[in-house]
Design an enzyme around this catalytic site. Structure first.
Site, PDB file in Angstrom:
ATOM      1  N   GLY A  50       0.882  -1.189  -0.103  1.00  0.00           N
ATOM      2  CA  GLY A  50      -0.020  -0.226  -0.077  1.00  0.00           C
ATOM      3  C   GLY A  50       0.681   1.168  -0.034  1.00  0.00           C
ATOM      4  O   GLY A  50       1.832   1.220   0.640  1.00  0.00           O
ATOM      5  N   VAL A  54      -1.091   6.696   4.152  1.00  0.00           N
ATOM      6  CA  VAL A  54      -0.250   6.481   5.302  1.00  0.00           C
ATOM      7  C   VAL A  54       0.886   5.765   4.500  1.00  0.00           C
ATOM      8  O   VAL A  54       2.150   6.283   5.072  1.00  0.00           O
ATOM      9  CB  VAL A  54      -0.993   5.307   6.177  1.00  0.00           C
ATOM     10  CG1 VAL A  54       0.277   4.901   7.239  1.00  0.00           C
ATOM     11  CG2 VAL A  54      -2.196   5.835   6.720  1.00  0.00           C
ATOM     12  N   ARG A  85      -2.314  -1.123  -6.173  1.00  0.00           N
ATOM     13  CA  ARG A  85      -3.435  -1.530  -7.173  1.00  0.00           C
ATOM     14  C   ARG A  85      -3.401  -1.073  -8.533  1.00  0.00           C
ATOM     15  O   ARG A  85      -3.393  -1.674  -9.606  1.00  0.00           O
ATOM     16  CB  ARG A  85      -4.712  -1.463  -6.659  1.00  0.00           C
ATOM     17  CG  ARG A  85      -5.418  -2.477  -5.837  1.00  0.00           C
ATOM     18  CD  ARG A  85      -6.801  -1.898  -5.338  1.00  0.00           C
ATOM     19  NE  ARG A  85      -6.767  -0.478  -4.889  1.00  0.00           N
ATOM     20  CZ  ARG A  85      -7.572   0.000  -3.875  1.00  0.00           C
ATOM     21  NH1 ARG A  85      -8.586  -0.818  -3.172  1.00  0.00           N
ATOM     22  NH2 ARG A  85      -7.584   1.187  -3.557  1.00  0.00           N
ATOM     23  N   LYS A 145      -6.723  -1.445  11.711  1.00  0.00           N
ATOM     24  CA  LYS A 145      -7.320  -1.451  12.899  1.00  0.00           C
ATOM     25  C   LYS A 145      -8.646  -2.461  12.861  1.00  0.00           C
ATOM     26  O   LYS A 145      -9.025  -3.183  13.656  1.00  0.00           O
ATOM     27  CB  LYS A 145      -7.969  -0.085  13.715  1.00  0.00           C
ATOM     28  CG  LYS A 145      -8.710   0.596  12.453  1.00  0.00           C
ATOM     29  CD  LYS A 145      -8.017   1.831  12.517  1.00  0.00           C
ATOM     30  CE  LYS A 145      -8.706   2.876  11.343  1.00  0.00           C
ATOM     31  NZ  LYS A 145      -7.941   4.211  11.128  1.00  0.00           N
ATOM     32  N   GLY A 174      -3.726   6.556  15.932  1.00  0.00           N
ATOM     33  CA  GLY A 174      -2.943   7.155  14.771  1.00  0.00           C
ATOM     34  C   GLY A 174      -1.521   7.497  15.001  1.00  0.00           C
ATOM     35  O   GLY A 174      -0.742   6.563  15.501  1.00  0.00           O
ATOM     36  N   ASP A 241     -15.368   2.449  13.571  1.00  0.00           N
ATOM     37  CA  ASP A 241     -14.037   2.738  13.488  1.00  0.00           C
ATOM     38  C   ASP A 241     -13.269   2.905  14.897  1.00  0.00           C
ATOM     39  O   ASP A 241     -12.271   2.131  15.355  1.00  0.00           O
ATOM     40  CB  ASP A 241     -13.588   3.888  12.902  1.00  0.00           C
ATOM     41  CG  ASP A 241     -12.079   4.245  13.047  1.00  0.00           C
ATOM     42  OD1 ASP A 241     -11.313   3.927  12.183  1.00  0.00           O
ATOM     43  OD2 ASP A 241     -11.725   5.351  13.702  1.00  0.00           O
ATOM     44  N   LYS A 245     -10.745   0.353  17.276  1.00  0.00           N
ATOM     45  CA  LYS A 245      -9.474   0.806  17.952  1.00  0.00           C
ATOM     46  C   LYS A 245      -9.732   0.218  19.514  1.00  0.00           C
ATOM     47  O   LYS A 245      -8.577  -0.199  20.172  1.00  0.00           O
ATOM     48  CB  LYS A 245      -9.474   2.301  17.609  1.00  0.00           C
ATOM     49  CG  LYS A 245      -9.004   2.661  16.531  1.00  0.00           C
ATOM     50  CD  LYS A 245      -9.244   4.149  16.362  1.00  0.00           C
ATOM     51  CE  LYS A 245      -9.011   4.534  14.902  1.00  0.00           C
ATOM     52  NZ  LYS A 245      -9.366   6.085  14.431  1.00  0.00           N
TER      53      LYS A 245
HETATM   54  N1  LIG Z   1      -5.223   7.543   6.803  1.00  0.00           N
HETATM   55  C1  LIG Z   1      -5.290   7.635   8.055  1.00  0.00           C
HETATM   56  O1  LIG Z   1      -5.196   8.913   8.602  1.00  0.00           O
HETATM   57  C2  LIG Z   1      -4.993   6.415   8.857  1.00  0.00           C
HETATM   58  C3  LIG Z   1      -4.605   6.564  10.169  1.00  0.00           C
HETATM   59  C4  LIG Z   1      -4.656   5.524  11.118  1.00  0.00           C
HETATM   60  C5  LIG Z   1      -4.705   3.961  10.368  1.00  0.00           C
HETATM   61  N2  LIG Z   1      -4.772   3.820   9.262  1.00  0.00           N
HETATM   62  C6  LIG Z   1      -5.247   2.664   8.485  1.00  0.00           C
HETATM   63  O2  LIG Z   1      -4.036   2.528   7.633  1.00  0.00           O
HETATM   64  C7  LIG Z   1      -4.505   1.619   6.521  1.00  0.00           C
HETATM   65  C8  LIG Z   1      -4.388   2.374   5.001  1.00  0.00           C
HETATM   66  O3  LIG Z   1      -5.083   3.731   5.030  1.00  0.00           O
HETATM   67  P1  LIG Z   1      -4.732   4.881   4.172  1.00  0.00           P
HETATM   68  O4  LIG Z   1      -5.706   5.865   4.407  1.00  0.00           O
HETATM   69  O5  LIG Z   1      -3.372   5.054   3.860  1.00  0.00           O
HETATM   70  O6  LIG Z   1      -5.570   3.881   2.861  1.00  0.00           O
HETATM   71  P2  LIG Z   1      -5.496   4.579   1.307  1.00  0.00           P
HETATM   72  O7  LIG Z   1      -5.050   6.101   1.175  1.00  0.00           O
HETATM   73  O8  LIG Z   1      -6.761   4.134   0.585  1.00  0.00           O
HETATM   74  O9  LIG Z   1      -4.240   3.766   0.623  1.00  0.00           O
HETATM   75  C9  LIG Z   1      -4.282   2.063   0.412  1.00  0.00           C
HETATM   76  C10 LIG Z   1      -2.924   1.885  -0.314  1.00  0.00           C
HETATM   77  O10 LIG Z   1      -3.351   0.468  -0.597  1.00  0.00           O
HETATM   78  C11 LIG Z   1      -3.253   0.066  -1.896  1.00  0.00           C
HETATM   79  N3  LIG Z   1      -4.193  -1.227  -1.927  1.00  0.00           N
HETATM   80  C12 LIG Z   1      -5.470  -1.318  -1.385  1.00  0.00           C
HETATM   81  N4  LIG Z   1      -5.785  -2.560  -1.764  1.00  0.00           N
HETATM   82  C13 LIG Z   1      -4.959  -3.265  -2.370  1.00  0.00           C
HETATM   83  C14 LIG Z   1      -4.513  -4.545  -3.082  1.00  0.00           C
HETATM   84  N5  LIG Z   1      -5.568  -5.471  -3.017  1.00  0.00           N
HETATM   85  N6  LIG Z   1      -3.589  -4.847  -3.743  1.00  0.00           N
HETATM   86  C15 LIG Z   1      -2.512  -3.671  -3.664  1.00  0.00           C
HETATM   87  N7  LIG Z   1      -2.575  -2.753  -3.209  1.00  0.00           N
HETATM   88  C16 LIG Z   1      -3.641  -2.242  -2.485  1.00  0.00           C
HETATM   89  C17 LIG Z   1      -3.988   1.235  -2.531  1.00  0.00           C
HETATM   90  O11 LIG Z   1      -3.445   1.121  -3.882  1.00  0.00           O
HETATM   91  P3  LIG Z   1      -3.530   2.291  -4.986  1.00  0.00           P
HETATM   92  O12 LIG Z   1      -3.062   3.464  -4.664  1.00  0.00           O
HETATM   93  O13 LIG Z   1      -3.012   1.562  -6.212  1.00  0.00           O
HETATM   94  O14 LIG Z   1      -5.193   2.529  -5.110  1.00  0.00           O
HETATM   95  C18 LIG Z   1      -3.380   2.442  -1.841  1.00  0.00           C
HETATM   96  O15 LIG Z   1      -1.999   2.703  -2.256  1.00  0.00           O
HETATM   97  C19 LIG Z   1      -5.805   1.458   6.737  1.00  0.00           C
HETATM   98  O16 LIG Z   1      -5.869   0.091   7.546  1.00  0.00           O
HETATM   99  C20 LIG Z   1      -6.157   2.396   7.750  1.00  0.00           C
HETATM  100  O17 LIG Z   1      -7.269   2.085   8.700  1.00  0.00           O
HETATM  101  C21 LIG Z   1      -5.236   4.960   8.258  1.00  0.00           C
END
Ligand SMILES: NC(=O)c1ccc[n+]([C@@H]2O[C@H](COP(=O)([O-])OP(=O)(O)OC[C@H]3O[C@@H](n4cnc5c(N)ncnc54)[C@H](OP(=O)(O)O)[C@@H]3O)[C@@H](O)[C@H]2O)c1
Length: 472
Positions: A50, A54, A85, A145, A174, A241, A245
């Site tokens: 990913g 994050v 992806r 989470k 976070g 959510d 947590k």
């Molecule tokens: N955002 C926050 O502030 C935050 C805070 C705490 C925890 N988290 C946790 O951190 C994790 C990521 O969050 P995020 O906000 O960074 O999500 P995001 O922006 O949607 O990024 C997800 C990434 O994973 C890739 N991905 C998703 N499914 C995939 C698959 N099947 N195969 C290959 N790559 C895949 C996506 O690829 P593409 O880029 O090509 O679409 C993207 O790069 C989650 O579990 C979330 O709950 C997030």
């Protein structure tokens, strides 16, 4: 005696068995492949699953602070592959396009990768990929989470079995350092209660409703415009959510293996501006709280909007900030407070985990931290059996005797009323008025049976509002 990086220390632990929810091994590969044998000082190779919000933050921090992190880890940290992806999507400048792949499987089985960082999100394929990574002897860091709430105990068991570390500071709060705090700093104490603001979207919306007097839909639209809420805000505003947590924190605070689906969860969609005004009049603020405590062998875990004293520290945690209050039997209360989401704040937690896990691998003590987390099955206290004080708002026809029927039903159920007010001046005719009550401490089951009696008495013009009051 073994030296850091001594191959004998890094040999794979044999004999994995299947665990509920965690695939024991992939059909196409034999179980228990050899872990990479590190030579002293060799870089730790990272596979990133990913590269979104994050993941981009993680790459930024790893690049910006490479020397500092290498000094902390004892070895350089090198990103070897990045699974996404869509190969054509725009990424942070620190993302080397040559490292990108859509082949997640190849990343978790790459024999040259020591550590997998999962920041993809979702249940599958993340569960299968992390399980596979551990089978291949790799340390794992995740911020997921949802995955941990559903499969945390099974993943931890798998990590212990494979003698690898599973680190997840980013999965609760976070950027706030709470997971490590509970795992390490509270090891010598007993956590009695956790009261936490764990969802920045909810906290932002409630702050706007309280301070600007706007409605829930208006505050939600503002949050979406500012990027604080997703286009589909369900997971956040309906409380799931925060519940995920809380389940993660309960594993560390109470050693509790609980079924996350059984945690009592209420969101903030039904709150109205008038409840904020009444709460204020009685000296309270409305916050969306995740509450956990131990009651003997059972654990009480609940997530819901709550009235707390206006002057408490938690009541003054505003906007998108998160806070976790932990009450230790010996320590008393302590509070961590800060940004619970966002690219760099979350990356701070994820990269701290990377450093920890990398140091353990390089020192030949992989898996030690994770082995310290002991979990036992803990039943959850049913909501009917919790005890609290309550805020109740009844919209009733302004007729003689109505107040008596409300108070009578509560009295019959053994619920004492501490304060009672009627909103607005009585008008001629059958106009609706709000009657607001603050009760003394009561069992929720008693309150619910009184509300059933009141509902049957045909005095209510709409369903009553019930909010719990928490002393903090
Ligand atoms: N955002 C926050 O502030 C935050 C805070 C705490 C925890 N988290 C946790 O951190 C994790 C990521 O969050 P995020 O906000 O960074 O999500 P995001 O922006 O949607 O990024 C997800 C990434 O994973 C890739 N991905 C998703 N499914 C995939 C698959 N099947 N195969 C290959 N790559 C895949 C996506 O690829 P593409 O880029 O090509 O679409 C993207 O790069 C989650 O579990 C979330 O709950 C997030």
């Amino acid at each position: 005696m073994t030296r850091p990086g001594d191959p004998s220390e890094l040999t794979q632990h044999p004999g994995a068995t299947g665990l509920a929810g965690v695939p024991s091994h992939h059909p196409s590969s034999p179980p228990g492949p050899e872990r990479r044998r590190l030579r002293g000082g060799a870089p730790i190779q990272i596979g990133l699953l990913g590269c979104g919000t994050v993941g981009g933050g993680v790459l930024r921090l790893l690049a910006d602070k490479a020397d500092h992190l290498a000094a902390r880890a004892g070895v350089p940290l090198v990103v070897r592959r990045i699974a996404v992806r869509d190969l054509d999507r725009q990424r942070v400048p620190e993302c080397d396009p040559a490292l990108l792949t859509t082949d997640t499987e190849a990343v978790v089985t790459d024999p040259d990768i020591d550590l997998i960082v999962e920041v993809m999100g979702g249940e599958e394929p993340a569960l299968d990929l992390l399980s596979r990574a551990m089978e291949h002897g790799k340390g794992v860091v995740t911020a997921n989470k949802l995955l941990l709430a559903a499969h945390g105990p099974a993943l931890l068991a798998r990590a212990v079995e494979r003698r690898v570390d599973l680190a997840f500071e980013g999965a609760a709060g976070g950027g706030i350092p709470i997971v490590r705090n509970l795992r390490e700093s509270f090891a010598s104490d007993r956590v009695e209660r956790i009261v936490a603001i764990l969802n920045g979207t909810c906290n932002y919306i409630l702050t706007r409703m309280r301070e600007a007097g706007v409605s829930f839909p208006t505050a939600l639209a503002e949050a979406q415009e500012l990027g604080y809420a997703e286009a589909d805000p369900t997971l956040d505003v309906d409380g799931h959510d925060a519940a995920h947590k809380l389940v993660v924190l309960a594993m560390l605070a109470f050693g509790a293996r609980v079924a996350d689906a059984e945690v009592s969860v209420e969101g903030i969609r039904d709150l109205e501006e008038i409840d904020f005004r009444h709460a204020d009049r009685f000296g309270y603020a409305v916050k969306h709280l995740a509450i956990g405590c131990e009651r003997g062998n059972v654990v009480e875990l609940r997530v819901h909007p709550t009235l707390i004293p206006k002057r408490s520290v938690l009541a003054n945690v505003s906007g998108v900030l998160n806070a976790v209050l932990v009450e230790g039997r010996a320590l008393g209360p302590s509070l961590v407070y800060g940004r619970g989401a966002g690219d760099l704040p979350t990356a701070v937690s994820v990269v701290a985990d990377i450093v920890d896990v990398a140091r353990s691998i390089a020192s030949g003590v992989a898996g030690m931290q994770t082995r310290g987390i002991a979990l036992t099955d803990r039943p959850l206290l049913p909501l009917a059996d919790i005890e609290s004080r309550y805020y109740l708002r009844f919209t009733v026809a302004d007729r003689p005797g109505v107040m008596g029927r409300l108070a009578g039903a509560l009295g019959e159920a053994g619920v004492s009323i501490e304060h009672i007010v009627q909103e607005g001046e009585p008008q001629p005719g059958d106009t609706a008025v709000d009657v607001v009550m603050i009760t003394r401490r009561a069992r929720e089951g008693a309150i619910r049976s009184a509300l059933d009696v009141i509902a049957r008495a045909s005095v209510l013009q709409r369903p009553p509002r019930l909010l719990r009051i928490e002393g903090v």
